[in-house]
Scaffold this motif. Structure first.
Motif, PDB file in Angstrom:
ATOM      1  N   THR A 164       1.904  24.010  46.426  1.00 55.31           N
ATOM      2  CA  THR A 164       3.146  23.383  46.901  1.00 55.31           C
ATOM      3  C   THR A 164       4.377  24.026  46.273  1.00 55.31           C
ATOM      4  O   THR A 164       5.511  23.669  46.630  1.00 55.31           O
ATOM      5  CB  THR A 164       3.129  21.876  46.586  1.00 55.31           C
ATOM      6  OG1 THR A 164       2.971  21.690  45.179  1.00 55.31           O
ATOM      7  CG2 THR A 164       2.007  21.170  47.347  1.00 55.31           C
ATOM      8  N   GLN A 219      -4.465  25.353  44.957  1.00 60.01           N
ATOM      9  CA  GLN A 219      -5.345  24.481  45.727  1.00 60.01           C
ATOM     10  C   GLN A 219      -6.347  25.311  46.520  1.00 60.01           C
ATOM     11  O   GLN A 219      -5.982  26.248  47.229  1.00 60.01           O
ATOM     12  CB  GLN A 219      -4.541  23.598  46.688  1.00 60.01           C
ATOM     13  CG  GLN A 219      -5.412  22.640  47.485  1.00 60.01           C
ATOM     14  CD  GLN A 219      -4.594  21.650  48.284  1.00 60.01           C
ATOM     15  OE1 GLN A 219      -3.387  21.842  48.486  1.00 60.01           O
ATOM     16  NE2 GLN A 219      -5.231  20.593  48.756  1.00 60.01           N
ATOM     17  N   HIS A 270      -9.707  21.390  46.504  1.00 62.21           N
ATOM     18  CA  HIS A 270      -9.005  20.465  45.618  1.00 62.21           C
ATOM     19  C   HIS A 270      -7.982  21.249  44.815  1.00 62.21           C
ATOM     20  O   HIS A 270      -7.942  22.492  44.866  1.00 62.21           O
ATOM     21  CB  HIS A 270      -9.994  19.759  44.678  1.00 62.21           C
ATOM     22  CG  HIS A 270     -11.030  18.949  45.387  1.00 62.21           C
ATOM     23  ND1 HIS A 270     -10.738  17.776  46.028  1.00 62.21           N
ATOM     24  CD2 HIS A 270     -12.371  19.144  45.544  1.00 62.21           C
ATOM     25  CE1 HIS A 270     -11.841  17.272  46.559  1.00 62.21           C
ATOM     26  NE2 HIS A 270     -12.842  18.087  46.280  1.00 62.21           N
ATOM     27  N   LEU A 271      -7.175  20.542  44.065  1.00 65.18           N
ATOM     28  CA  LEU A 271      -6.198  21.156  43.172  1.00 65.18           C
ATOM     29  C   LEU A 271      -6.849  21.481  41.830  1.00 65.18           C
ATOM     30  O   LEU A 271      -7.584  20.656  41.274  1.00 65.18           O
ATOM     31  CB  LEU A 271      -5.015  20.216  42.949  1.00 65.18           C
ATOM     32  CG  LEU A 271      -4.181  19.861  44.187  1.00 65.18           C
ATOM     33  CD1 LEU A 271      -3.180  18.774  43.837  1.00 65.18           C
ATOM     34  CD2 LEU A 271      -3.471  21.095  44.725  1.00 65.18           C
ATOM     35  N   TYR A 272      -6.556  22.695  41.315  1.00 58.81           N
ATOM     36  CA  TYR A 272      -7.159  23.106  40.049  1.00 58.81           C
ATOM     37  C   TYR A 272      -6.115  23.738  39.146  1.00 58.81           C
ATOM     38  O   TYR A 272      -5.218  24.463  39.610  1.00 58.81           O
ATOM     39  CB  TYR A 272      -8.292  24.110  40.292  1.00 58.81           C
ATOM     40  CG  TYR A 272      -9.466  23.493  41.024  1.00 58.81           C
ATOM     41  CD1 TYR A 272     -10.424  22.760  40.346  1.00 58.81           C
ATOM     42  CD2 TYR A 272      -9.589  23.637  42.409  1.00 58.81           C
ATOM     43  CE1 TYR A 272     -11.490  22.182  41.018  1.00 58.81           C
ATOM     44  CE2 TYR A 272     -10.645  23.060  43.089  1.00 58.81           C
ATOM     45  CZ  TYR A 272     -11.593  22.327  42.386  1.00 58.81           C
ATOM     46  OH  TYR A 272     -12.632  21.745  43.055  1.00 58.81           O
ATOM     47  N   GLY A 323     -10.639  17.677  34.199  1.00 59.07           N
ATOM     48  CA  GLY A 323     -11.261  17.411  35.496  1.00 59.07           C
ATOM     49  C   GLY A 323     -12.717  17.019  35.423  1.00 59.07           C
ATOM     50  O   GLY A 323     -13.283  16.549  36.414  1.00 59.07           O
ATOM     51  N   SER A 372     -14.875  12.745  36.002  1.00 57.81           N
ATOM     52  CA  SER A 372     -15.877  12.949  37.051  1.00 57.81           C
ATOM     53  C   SER A 372     -17.271  12.572  36.578  1.00 57.81           C
ATOM     54  O   SER A 372     -18.184  12.389  37.386  1.00 57.81           O
ATOM     55  CB  SER A 372     -15.871  14.419  37.511  1.00 57.81           C
ATOM     56  OG  SER A 372     -14.593  14.796  37.971  1.00 57.81           O
ATOM     57  N   VAL A 378      -7.671  18.442  39.568  1.00 53.10           N
ATOM     58  CA  VAL A 378      -6.501  17.665  39.172  1.00 53.10           C
ATOM     59  C   VAL A 378      -6.489  16.277  39.793  1.00 53.10           C
ATOM     60  O   VAL A 378      -6.093  15.298  39.149  1.00 53.10           O
ATOM     61  CB  VAL A 378      -5.209  18.431  39.545  1.00 53.10           C
ATOM     62  CG1 VAL A 378      -3.966  17.582  39.275  1.00 53.10           C
ATOM     63  CG2 VAL A 378      -5.127  19.743  38.773  1.00 53.10           C
ATOM     64  N   GLU A 379      -6.943  16.160  41.058  1.00 54.22           N
ATOM     65  CA  GLU A 379      -6.881  14.860  41.728  1.00 54.22           C
ATOM     66  C   GLU A 379      -7.695  13.788  41.021  1.00 54.22           C
ATOM     67  O   GLU A 379      -7.430  12.596  41.164  1.00 54.22           O
ATOM     68  CB  GLU A 379      -7.369  14.974  43.180  1.00 54.22           C
ATOM     69  CG  GLU A 379      -6.437  15.760  44.079  1.00 54.22           C
ATOM     70  CD  GLU A 379      -7.096  17.015  44.606  1.00 54.22           C
ATOM     71  OE1 GLU A 379      -6.982  17.273  45.806  1.00 54.22           O
ATOM     72  OE2 GLU A 379      -7.739  17.730  43.814  1.00 54.22           O
ATOM     73  N   HIS A 380      -8.704  14.203  40.246  1.00 57.44           N
ATOM     74  CA  HIS A 380      -9.557  13.228  39.570  1.00 57.44           C
ATOM     75  C   HIS A 380      -9.130  12.979  38.121  1.00 57.44           C
ATOM     76  O   HIS A 380      -9.737  12.158  37.432  1.00 57.44           O
ATOM     77  CB  HIS A 380     -11.018  13.687  39.602  1.00 57.44           C
ATOM     78  CG  HIS A 380     -11.688  13.425  40.911  1.00 57.44           C
ATOM     79  ND1 HIS A 380     -11.405  14.143  42.046  1.00 57.44           N
ATOM     80  CD2 HIS A 380     -12.599  12.486  41.276  1.00 57.44           C
ATOM     81  CE1 HIS A 380     -12.139  13.687  43.047  1.00 57.44           C
ATOM     82  NE2 HIS A 380     -12.858  12.692  42.613  1.00 57.44           N
ATOM     83  N   GLU A 381      -8.126  13.658  37.669  1.00 57.16           N
ATOM     84  CA  GLU A 381      -7.682  13.453  36.292  1.00 57.16           C
ATOM     85  C   GLU A 381      -7.066  12.060  36.131  1.00 57.16           C
ATOM     86  O   GLU A 381      -6.410  11.545  37.040  1.00 57.16           O
ATOM     87  CB  GLU A 381      -6.651  14.514  35.909  1.00 57.16           C
ATOM     88  CG  GLU A 381      -7.227  15.915  35.841  1.00 57.16           C
ATOM     89  CD  GLU A 381      -6.172  16.962  35.490  1.00 57.16           C
ATOM     90  OE1 GLU A 381      -5.037  16.555  35.126  1.00 57.16           O
ATOM     91  OE2 GLU A 381      -6.482  18.167  35.578  1.00 57.16           O
ATOM     92  N   LYS A 382      -7.304  11.467  34.964  1.00 55.17           N
ATOM     93  CA  LYS A 382      -6.756  10.148  34.645  1.00 55.17           C
ATOM     94  C   LYS A 382      -6.124  10.193  33.256  1.00 55.17           C
ATOM     95  O   LYS A 382      -6.629  10.903  32.364  1.00 55.17           O
ATOM     96  CB  LYS A 382      -7.857   9.081  34.669  1.00 55.17           C
ATOM     97  CG  LYS A 382      -8.542   8.914  36.022  1.00 55.17           C
ATOM     98  CD  LYS A 382      -7.582   8.363  37.073  1.00 55.17           C
ATOM     99  CE  LYS A 382      -8.289   8.177  38.406  1.00 55.17           C
ATOM    100  NZ  LYS A 382      -7.376   7.655  39.440  1.00 55.17           N
TER     101      LYS A 382
END
Length: 550
Positions: free
Chosen positions: A115, A168, A171-173, A200, A204, A249-253
């Motif tokens: 992006t 990306q 997924h985003l990395y 990541g 997961s 990245v989408e799964h990072e918390k």
């Protein structure tokens, strides 16, 4: 002395046991011979239900994640948690700070983008600017770079560097993405910092809502496992269960990122080397040793108690029921499974199973059985429930013995079908799991062995009416009686033996009081009265009656 009248006269002063018209009973009930018992045992095994119950989820070696969560809830810090599961180890510094993760290979096209504006370095070392957006690469490696209106081929390999936003693929990395052409297909490798990789991985592999010390333990164990299992060659790790789940990245918390940062650079060491810190979901109360599971001893992968694993929903599982035929299909055996015998290892898990089939017997390793059965772990037991029916019908008013097997199960009950299945007796197993029951069914009834929601195939116990002759008093009729009275109206056949078969000599019906009378001319021979089936009964017959003139 050839007529019935002369016989009567001759017998006038003779005790009743010497009557010329005599009744000779041939009783078919009594003790079952050993051969018949063996047949019943085989029949029971052939109709068996195999009941699999177990503990835990996963291979059982290393750190139980639910166990670690339980320890954290009890106030243990991550270091004590980790070292409990890997005895003889210590925490130390990671020897590397970056890893290479194989994201994809052998593909004809590869989506890549960001992006924000990013860069790509080609095989000559030249660096090019790439505008934000989504691109699709092919093995030609053509890409619009440096503001050009058309795409041009770039020499391989290409290394994409992120701008202010991550790259990306699917997924985003984080990190860079190296793209190369191998055998005419595309391969993408994510080169990323070890800690950013773990951002990541940890969420997961473990729920991000768990206690912080459990998340820290997972971070240390995941970091160690990644480094100890690196591949040699173009890449180090896979992004899936072949290494660890790495979902980007989408799964990072925030909670798991904090756990990674709090333990940054810490790994598990054994004699100065990074340990293979296997982990899994649930132990069931005790972990397994590597030797028991994979056949090779590892000094720090021993079986240890896991007392707080009981919080897991997978701590105990089952029962999972299989028929003999269904189990054979699962195990790829012909015929049906007749019996299963287990051998345990020192961790209490299945080392091997001896599967007795109707056509052959095989020995299957426990790990293979887990895969074939599709169960959660190798810590399981195989129980057997089976029941055999009597070899002959039960005469009304008599008792029957049912023989079965209730091995490796608890709380087994004998049930009787009376509209619904109802418990009629608890199974008290003898050596080998043999169970016996004495039942007195009033009508033909179905029985089964059951425990919880699992049951053996039901067996049908046929009940025949009680039929008896009265002592004959005239040469032109035979009478008798039948019980129960509910069979009133049933047809009665008076039959005379002819060679190996029977011929009908007279017909009558059962009266309301249970009696019957048939007109016929009695001659020398063997007779019986046979009552047809109906009213909940199978056909029944009198003991044989011998009529002779002496």
């Amino acid at each position: 002395m050839g007529t019935f009248a002369s016989l009567v006269r001759i017998l006038a002063g003779v005790p009743s046991m010497r009557r010329t018209v005599a009744i000779a009973s041939i009783l078919l009930l009594g003790c079952i011979p050993a051969a018949a018992a063996r047949v019943q045992a085989k029949a029971a095994a052939g109709g068996a239900t195999f009941v699999v119950t177990g503990h835990g989820w996963g291979h059982g070696v290393g750190m139980s994640q639910y166990g670690a969560y339980g320890y954290a809830q009890k106030g243990f810090g991550f270091a004590k948690i980790v070292l409990h599961y890997f005895p003889g180890t210590e925490l130390g510094d990671a020897p590397v700070s970056k890893v290479r993760v194989l994201m994809t290979s052998g593909v004809a096209s590869l989506p890549i983008g960001s992006t924000s504006d990013f860069r790509v370095k080609d095989g000559t070392g030249a660096v090019h600017d790439v505008a934000a957006g989504k691109y699709t690469l092919t093995p030609a490696l053509k890409l619009k770079v440096d503001g050009a209106a058309t795409a041009r081929a770039l020499p391989a390999p290409l290394v994409f560097q992120p701008g202010t936003a991550p790259l990306q693929l699917k997924h985003l990395y984080r990190g860079s993405m190296q793209v190369d052409v191998v055998s005419g297909k595309l391969r993408a490798i994510n080169v990323v910092g070890l800690e950013q990789y773990l951002y990541g991985v940890v969420p997961s592999e473990m729920p991000y809502t768990w206690a912080p010390e459990a998340l820290k333990a997972q971070a240390v164990v995941a970091r160690s496992y990644a480094l100890a299992t690196r591949k040699s060659g173009a890449f180090d790790l896979y992004p899936d269960t072949r290494s660890q789940m790495y979902l980007g990245v989408e799964h990072e918390k925030p909670s798991t990122t904090a756990a990674v940062d709090a333990t940054a650079g810490q790994v598990v060491l054994y004699e100065g080397q990074v340990a293979k810190t296997f982990f899994f979901s649930t132990s069931g109360g005790r972990t397994a040793s590597a030797e028991d599971v994979w056949g090779e001893p590892v000094p720090y992968l021993l079986s240890v108690p896991d007392p707080y694993d009981s919080i897991s929903p997978h701590h105990t599982w089952g029962p999972v029921a299989y028929t003999g035929t269904g189990l054979a299909k699962r195990l790829k055996l012909k015929g049906r499974v007749v019996d299963v015998q287990t051998e345990l290892n020192s961790s209490g898990r299945i080392k091997s199973l001896t599967v007795v089939g109707s056509q052959r017997t095989v020995v299957i390793p426990g790990a293979s059985m887990r895969q074939r059965l599709g169960v959660q772990s190798t810590w399981f037991t195989v129980g057997v429930l089976s029941l055999a029916a009597p070899s002959a019908a039960v005469v009304y008013g008599s008792r029957a013995q049912l023989t079965g097997v209730a091995r490796g199960v608890s709380g087994a009950m004998l049930q009787q079908l009376d509209g619904t299945w109802k418990d009629v007796g608890a199974a008290k197993a003898e050596k080998g799991g043999t169970v016996t029951f004495s039942v007195k069914p009033a009508v033909t009834t179905r029985y089964r062995l059951a425990t919880g929601k699992v049951s053996a195939p039901p067996v049908r116990v046929p009940v025949a009416p009680f039929v008896r002759f009265d002592p004959p008093r005239t040469p032109d009729q035979l009478s008798g009686y039948v019980r129960p009275l509910s069979v009133a109206g049933a047809r009665v056949l008076i039959e005379r033996q002819q060679g190996a078969g029977w011929a009908t000599a007279a017909r009558t019906t059962v009266a309301a009081d249970g009696s019957f009378t048939a007109k016929l001319q009695l001659t020398d021979g063997v007779y019986r009265a046979r009552v047809g089936s109906g009213h909940g009964y199978v056909a029944g017959a009198t003991p044989l009656l011998q009529v002779s003139n002496q």
